[in-house]
Design a protein around this motif. Structure first.
Motif, short mmCIF file in Angstrom:
data_model
loop_
_atom_site.label_atom_id
_atom_site.label_comp_id
_atom_site.label_asym_id
_atom_site.label_seq_id
_atom_site.Cartn_x
_atom_site.Cartn_y
_atom_site.Cartn_z
N GLN A 10 6.13 -31.05 37.06
CA GLN A 10 4.87 -31.75 36.85
C GLN A 10 4.31 -32.56 37.02
O GLN A 10 3.19 -32.61 37.31
CB GLN A 10 5.37 -31.59 34.92
CG GLN A 10 5.51 -30.35 34.28
CD GLN A 10 5.76 -30.61 33.15
OE1 GLN A 10 6.32 -31.61 32.70
NE2 GLN A 10 6.10 -29.17 32.82
N ALA A 55 0.63 -26.64 43.92
CA ALA A 55 0.42 -24.86 43.55
C ALA A 55 0.99 -24.58 44.37
O ALA A 55 0.82 -23.15 44.15
CB ALA A 55 -1.27 -24.88 44.23
N SER A 56 1.82 -24.79 45.55
CA SER A 56 2.87 -23.51 45.76
C SER A 56 4.28 -24.71 45.22
O SER A 56 4.52 -25.57 46.47
CB SER A 56 2.49 -23.40 47.23
OG SER A 56 2.32 -24.66 47.64
N GLY A 103 4.67 -22.89 36.84
CA GLY A 103 3.17 -22.91 36.12
C GLY A 103 2.12 -22.17 36.25
O GLY A 103 2.14 -21.33 36.97
N GLU A 104 1.34 -21.87 35.14
CA GLU A 104 0.16 -20.87 35.54
C GLU A 104 -0.53 -20.99 36.55
O GLU A 104 -1.07 -19.83 37.27
CB GLU A 104 -0.64 -21.23 34.48
CG GLU A 104 -0.22 -20.97 32.67
CD GLU A 104 -0.89 -21.40 31.92
OE1 GLU A 104 -2.12 -21.43 31.82
OE2 GLU A 104 -0.52 -20.90 30.84
N ASP A 105 -0.97 -21.88 37.68
CA ASP A 105 -1.69 -22.13 38.46
C ASP A 105 -0.72 -22.93 40.47
O ASP A 105 -1.05 -23.46 40.88
CB ASP A 105 -2.34 -23.52 38.76
CG ASP A 105 -3.80 -22.92 37.09
OD1 ASP A 105 -3.99 -21.32 37.18
OD2 ASP A 105 -3.98 -24.01 36.74
N ARG A 106 0.42 -22.37 40.01
CA ARG A 106 1.12 -22.63 40.88
C ARG A 106 2.10 -21.64 41.25
O ARG A 106 3.10 -20.51 40.60
CB ARG A 106 2.15 -23.84 40.29
CG ARG A 106 3.67 -23.85 40.58
CD ARG A 106 4.43 -25.36 40.44
NE ARG A 106 3.66 -25.90 40.29
CZ ARG A 106 3.74 -26.87 39.24
NH1 ARG A 106 4.22 -25.88 37.76
NH2 ARG A 106 2.32 -27.58 38.86
N ASP A 107 2.32 -20.93 42.38
CA ASP A 107 2.57 -20.01 43.30
C ASP A 107 4.29 -20.69 43.80
O ASP A 107 4.25 -21.81 44.27
CB ASP A 107 2.42 -19.66 44.36
CG ASP A 107 0.66 -19.09 44.11
OD1 ASP A 107 0.46 -17.85 42.89
OD2 ASP A 107 -0.02 -18.99 44.43
N ARG A 140 3.82 -15.16 38.29
CA ARG A 140 3.58 -15.80 39.62
C ARG A 140 4.36 -16.19 40.95
O ARG A 140 5.23 -17.15 41.82
CB ARG A 140 2.89 -17.05 40.15
CG ARG A 140 1.36 -16.49 39.03
CD ARG A 140 -0.12 -17.94 39.36
NE ARG A 140 -0.59 -18.19 40.82
CZ ARG A 140 -1.31 -18.91 41.11
NH1 ARG A 140 -1.61 -19.14 39.62
NH2 ARG A 140 -1.76 -19.75 41.91
#
Length: 374
Positions: free
Chosen positions: A229, A234-235, A252-256, A281
């Motif tokens: 965090q 992002a990945s 996370g919601e915005d994480r691959d 994701r």
């Protein structure tokens, strides 16, 4: 912690038994810091302590003696079977089932394996206890000969031990120093043991690896999540992902997030946990960590590695050193191989580290290190 088995000289597996816990912990921390001193300036977080007793969620017990009077424990230096079914570092849930299993061995006529004579059927009992009090029991057998008797008497065992979630037979026909074979026969309707750790339920199949100390494993995953965090990648790749503990906690919601593991059983468990958690994701693949990394068209912003005791291996270490990966989160159960791996990756410098006491009463250590590229 006081242990009658240790005091009597029956079992010396816990090499630090009797030493005050604060001294054990400080010694482990200093040992790790000394090994990693060459890696440069590191910010050391306070160590994560563990309960001194009742912490091992998995027991690997050698079965000896006779079917009528079995021993459940280990072999001493002379090869004699020793009973340690009251082992105090095992969880109460593990200890509770062992006397009933001893009776079941006689009822089902499971002749313990005689190592010297190379005859008999039942080699080991592998017992895993979940935080919710559910239990997995695996009978490691030399052949299929005892399977009909196991199946015949299993309903009575389940009535005696309603906490049993998964029961299986593992077949180990070879006479060699390993604990289990390749083939598993699940005897219950359920095939996975739910292990509630931190924010997720991890599904443990009979042949999947899981951290031995559930309390400290939860702290390890919390630390990984906090570092992730903080970085906000992002990945993420989780290499040697096992049943997915790091991948799920770093999601996370915005994480691959991609987890990679050689064990199909572990990957199947990880995929089930991701589906239940609604983590669209997060995906898991069966494969070799090094091969996956070298074949990937791009690199992630964060790589998590949790290798076996032998460490990363030369190929993956070279790839990480030459890659553009900005951060690596390395979770190690062997600080010696961790130090060797860090020496082979000089571009990735340890920024912050933490010792987590996964194995009280022993000299083993677990350490998590966040690496950043210079």
């Amino acid at each position: 912690m006081q242990c009658d088995y240790y005091d009597a000289g029956v079992c010396r597996s816990c090499t630090l038994m009797g030493r005050p816990y604060p001294l054990q912990l400080s010694g482990r921390v200093q040992h790790v810091r000394d090994l990693l001193a060459a890696a440069g300036d590191v910010t050391w977080l306070p160590p994560v302590e563990s309960p001194e007793a009742d912490y091992r969620n998995k027991a690997k017990m050698v079965v000896g003696g006779t079917a009528e009077e079995p021993t459940i424990g280990l072999l001493d230096r002379t090869g004699r079977a020793v009973d340690i079914r009251g082992c105090g570092v095992c969880t109460p849930g593990v200890r509770a089932v062992l006397p009933v299993l001893a009776e079941f061995i006689g009822t089902a006529g499971l002749t313990p394996y005689d190592v010297a004579a190379r005859r008999g059927e039942l080699k080991y009992l592998l017992v895993t206890d979940s935080p919710d009090g559910r239990v997995m029991v695996r009978f490691v057998l030399r052949s299929q000969e005892a399977l009909p008797r196991l199946r015949k008497h299993l309903p009575a065992l389940l009535r005696r031990l309603p906490q049993l979630e998964v029961v299986s037979a593992n077949l180990l026909p070879e006479h060699k120093a390993v604990v289990e074979g390749d083939r598993e026969v699940v005897l219950t309707e359920a095939s996975t043991l739910p292990m509630r750790v931190g924010d997720h339920v991890l599904h443990l199949r009979p042949q999947s690896f899981f951290q031995t100390n559930t309390t400290v494993a939860a702290a390890l995953y919390r630390q990984a999540r906090a570092w992730t965090q903080e970085l906000g990648p992002a990945s993420v790749w989780d290499l040697y992902c096992g049943v997915g503990g790091f991948a799920l906690h770093c999601a996370g919601e915005d994480r691959d997030v991609v987890g990679v593991e050689t064990s199909p059983e572990a990957v199947a468990s990880a995929r089930l946990s991701a589906r239940e958690a609604g983590l669209a994701r997060v995906r898991f693949e069966v494969g070799d960590a090094g091969s996956f990394a070298r074949a990937a068209p791009d690199v992630p912003e964060l790589v998590v590695v949790n290798p076996p005791r032998r460490g990363l291996g030369a190929q993956l270490g070279r790839w990480l050193e030459a890659s553009r990966v900005r951060h690596v989160l390395y979770s190690s159960c062997n600080a010696t191989t961790l130090a060797s791996d860090l020496a082979a990756m000089p571009s990735l410098r340890p920024r912050v580290a933490r010792v987590l006491d996964m194995f009280p009463q022993t000299a083993h250590q677990e350490v998590a290190v966040l690496l950043e590229r210079d």
